[in-house]
Scaffold this active site. Structure first.
Site, PDB file in Angstrom:
ATOM      1  N   GLU A  16       0.831  -1.227   0.000  1.00 47.27           N
ATOM      2  CA  GLU A  16       0.000   0.000   0.000  1.00 47.27           C
ATOM      3  C   GLU A  16       0.857   1.265   0.000  1.00 47.27           C
ATOM      4  O   GLU A  16       0.650   2.164   0.836  1.00 47.27           O
ATOM      5  CB  GLU A  16      -0.974  -0.017   1.191  1.00 47.27           C
ATOM      6  CG  GLU A  16      -2.020  -1.101   1.057  1.00 47.27           C
ATOM      7  CD  GLU A  16      -3.162  -1.029   2.071  1.00 47.27           C
ATOM      8  OE1 GLU A  16      -3.081  -0.251   3.050  1.00 47.27           O
ATOM      9  OE2 GLU A  16      -4.140  -1.775   1.877  1.00 47.27           O
TER      10      GLU A  16
ATOM     11  N   GLU B 280      -5.469  -8.313  -0.674  1.00 49.32           N
ATOM     12  CA  GLU B 280      -6.189  -8.052   0.580  1.00 49.32           C
ATOM     13  C   GLU B 280      -7.638  -7.802   0.206  1.00 49.32           C
ATOM     14  O   GLU B 280      -7.942  -6.879  -0.559  1.00 49.32           O
ATOM     15  CB  GLU B 280      -5.637  -6.822   1.319  1.00 49.32           C
ATOM     16  CG  GLU B 280      -4.298  -7.062   1.972  1.00 49.32           C
ATOM     17  CD  GLU B 280      -3.856  -5.896   2.865  1.00 49.32           C
ATOM     18  OE1 GLU B 280      -4.715  -5.223   3.461  1.00 49.32           O
ATOM     19  OE2 GLU B 280      -2.642  -5.673   2.942  1.00 49.32           O
TER      20      GLU B 280
HETATM   21  O1  AHR Z   1      -5.309  -6.001   6.779  1.00 50.55           O
HETATM   22  C1  AHR Z   1      -5.199  -4.884   7.621  1.00 50.55           C
HETATM   23  C2  AHR Z   1      -4.451  -3.748   6.960  1.00 50.55           C
HETATM   24  O2  AHR Z   1      -5.219  -3.237   5.912  1.00 50.55           O
HETATM   25  C3  AHR Z   1      -3.131  -4.071   6.307  1.00 50.55           C
HETATM   26  O3  AHR Z   1      -2.071  -4.056   7.194  1.00 50.55           O
HETATM   27  C4  AHR Z   1      -2.971  -2.967   5.308  1.00 50.55           C
HETATM   28  O4  AHR Z   1      -2.219  -3.351   4.193  1.00 50.55           O
HETATM   29  C5  AHR Z   1      -4.395  -2.586   4.955  1.00 50.55           C
HETATM   30  O5  AHR Z   1      -4.604  -1.231   5.027  1.00 50.55           O
END
Ligand code: AHR
Length: 504
Positions: free
Chosen positions: A175, A294
């Site tokens: 990110e 994610e």
């Molecule tokens: O999954 C929780 C968080 O969400 C992770 O650390 C991050 O990459 C995202 O913002």
């Protein structure tokens, strides 16, 4: 309510499901690692401190690639803190989650965890491109993957890991478009460092597969331009661009929440379009695939409110963070997100459910106590088990409903997967909160004669959840009256339900 319909025909397919679509994610965050997968004092712990009760559930869940060690955590990660004798490892401040990291669980323990899950589990290692760079990435790669005979590979051997870890899949940071990320960068800055790192890692091993960071969500102000700029720099050097997305009922708008997959599918389409546009500009024959590394339902505003209450001097070890307890409604949305991924299996070839244990997770644990399945456990386990093979092209004719965020939306969301042995599994969600949805599926050119099973996740109380006190309150039940006659499958999908219909 008029009947929803679609046709299945083996001549019309989306593509083959990559097993990596059923990946997950273990971050050093809250209790995902400590008292989640790793708890040396737990009655079920093995000789390495892994909870056997959790390992059993992880196997049942059917996860494949496991992304590690972050997430936001990775942008402060020093891999060398996490190797060697556990008692010598340093305690560090983790800026991402305002916690203390003991490093008691590290790289070797992660690989041990994967090996114990079984051969389907594959490492997916993220490297720190927030506060570190090319040199540290190369050092980690050499430590992990080089056989022996160099300082870092021999160091690994001296730590008791004779066999290299064989990590093939690597994320180039996490990110990096997000201002919250330690070492956040502009697309130009990140594209440059990602390209340099990718080039160097390929010098060490041309066989690595690399994921460049895309956007943290489709709503980021830099979305699409970020992907275009990063891929202009890295197109020939990386294999994937990442996507992240979390959904919750914004302002209590459950109808839009139920349609979250509309956003997920448009996000995927837009990233494919952007990547292919860059490929066309570069006159490249190569295709960049998508790593949706994610995704989940996450009640993000609750976390943001909690983060504001952190005491500056308080850096707890493994605090309870992001321990969302999922309802039946959440599981139906979650199932619909799985359907969205399957419907795009031609381009989404890696996906990671964030996360695996305790932290926005399908598996929950109590320190010293039991482990149990959240409502979201069931759709994932069923999709991983039966969603292997060719995804058939499903175009639904469905009654619709009105949502604030996405306008007129189909009540039915569905996909179907044909396994190698010719059996077919239909995955379907009914988004109606009030009405059952009749469904007819025409089966063309498929040698199917019987319904093996219709499994339903739904409940008279859409807010029902599994908890420590009542860990088996919610589980799938058989559907009623589902039949296959004269080449047509007929079913009635309960209101607000996730359905798995297996045909042989
Ligand atoms: O999954 C929780 C968080 O969400 C992770 O650390 C991050 O990459 C995202 O913002």
């Amino acid at each position: 309510m008029h009947t929803a319909r679609f046709t299945l025909d083996p001549a019309f397919t989306v593509g083959e499901v990559n097993p990596r679509l059923f990946g997950s994610f273990v971050e050093h965050l809250g209790r995902c690692v400590y008292t989640g997968i790793f708890e040396p004092d737990h009655p079920t712990a093995d000789d390495k401190g892994l909870r056997r009760d959790v390992l059993d559930l992880v196997r049942e869940l059917g996860v494949t690639a496991v992304r590690y060690p972050g997430g936001n955590f990775v942008s402060g990660y020093k891999w060398e803190d996490s190797v060697g004798p556990a008692e010598d490892r340093p305690r560090r401040l983790d800026l991402a989650w305002h916690s203390t990291e003991t490093n008691r669980f590290g790289l070797s323990e992660y690989i041990d965890f994967l090996r114990k899950i079984g051969p389907q589990a594959e490492p997916m290692m993220a490297i720190n491109l927030g506060t570190r760079g090319v040199a540290e990435a190369l050092e980690l790669q050499e430590y992990a993957n080089h056989t022996e005979g160099t300082a870092l590979s021999d160091l690994r051997v001296s730590h008791g890991d004779k066999d290299p870890f064989g990590i093939r899949l690597w994320c180039l940071g996490n990110e990096m478009d997000g201002p919250w990320q330690t070492g956040h960068k502009t697309a130009e800055e990140y594209g440059r460092v990602a390209a340099e790192t990718a080039r160097a890692m390929r010098q060490l091993d041309p066989g690595v597969e690399l994921v460049a960071c895309g956007s943290s969500s489709q709503s980021m102000p830099t979305f699409a331009q970020w992907e275009a700029t990063v891929l202009e720099e890295t197109y020939d050097l990386v294999d994937y661009i990442s996507l992240h997305a979390y959904y919750w009922p914004e302002d209590g708008d459950v109808d839009s929440f139920l349609a979250s997959a509309v956003d997920m599918e448009s996000f995927i389409d837009n990233v494919v379009a952007t990547a292919d546009h860059v490929g066309a500009r570069l006159k490249s024959k190569k295709r960049i695939n998508l790593s949706f590394d994610e995704w989940n339902v996450w009640y993000l505003p609750e976390w943001e409110a909690r983060a504001k209450t952190f005491e500056q001097d308080d850096w707890p070890e493994a605090p309870r963070l992001l321990e969302d307890n999922y309802s039946v409604t959440d599981a139906v949305v979650f199932g619909s997100l799985l359907i969205a991924l399957l419907r795009h299996a031609d381009r989404v070839t890696v996906a990671c459910l964030a996360q695996l244990v305790n932290v926005i997770a399908p598996i929950m644990t109590e320190p010293g106590g039991p482990a149990w399945r959240q409502t979201t456990f069931f759709p994932f386990a069923q999709a991983s088990r039966y969603g292997r093979g060719q995804v058939l092209d499903v175009r639904v004719d469905s009654p619709t409903y009105e949502t604030k965020k996405y306008g007129e939306t189909d009540l039915l969301h569905a996909t179907a997967v044909r396994a190698e042995d010719g059996t077919v599994t239909v995955f379907a969600v009914n988004r109606s909160r009030t009405d059952a949805l009749p469904l007819d599926v025409a089966l063309n050119g498929l040698d199917l004669t019987r319904v093996v099973e219709h499994s339903v996740l739904a409940d008279a109380d859409p807010d029902a959840r599994n908890t420590l006190d009542d860990p088996e309150r919610v589980a799938p039940h058989p559907g009623d009256g589902t039949a296959l006659r004269d080449g047509t499958l007929s079913a009635v999908l309960e209101p607000l339900s996730w359905n798995v219909i297996r045909l042989a």
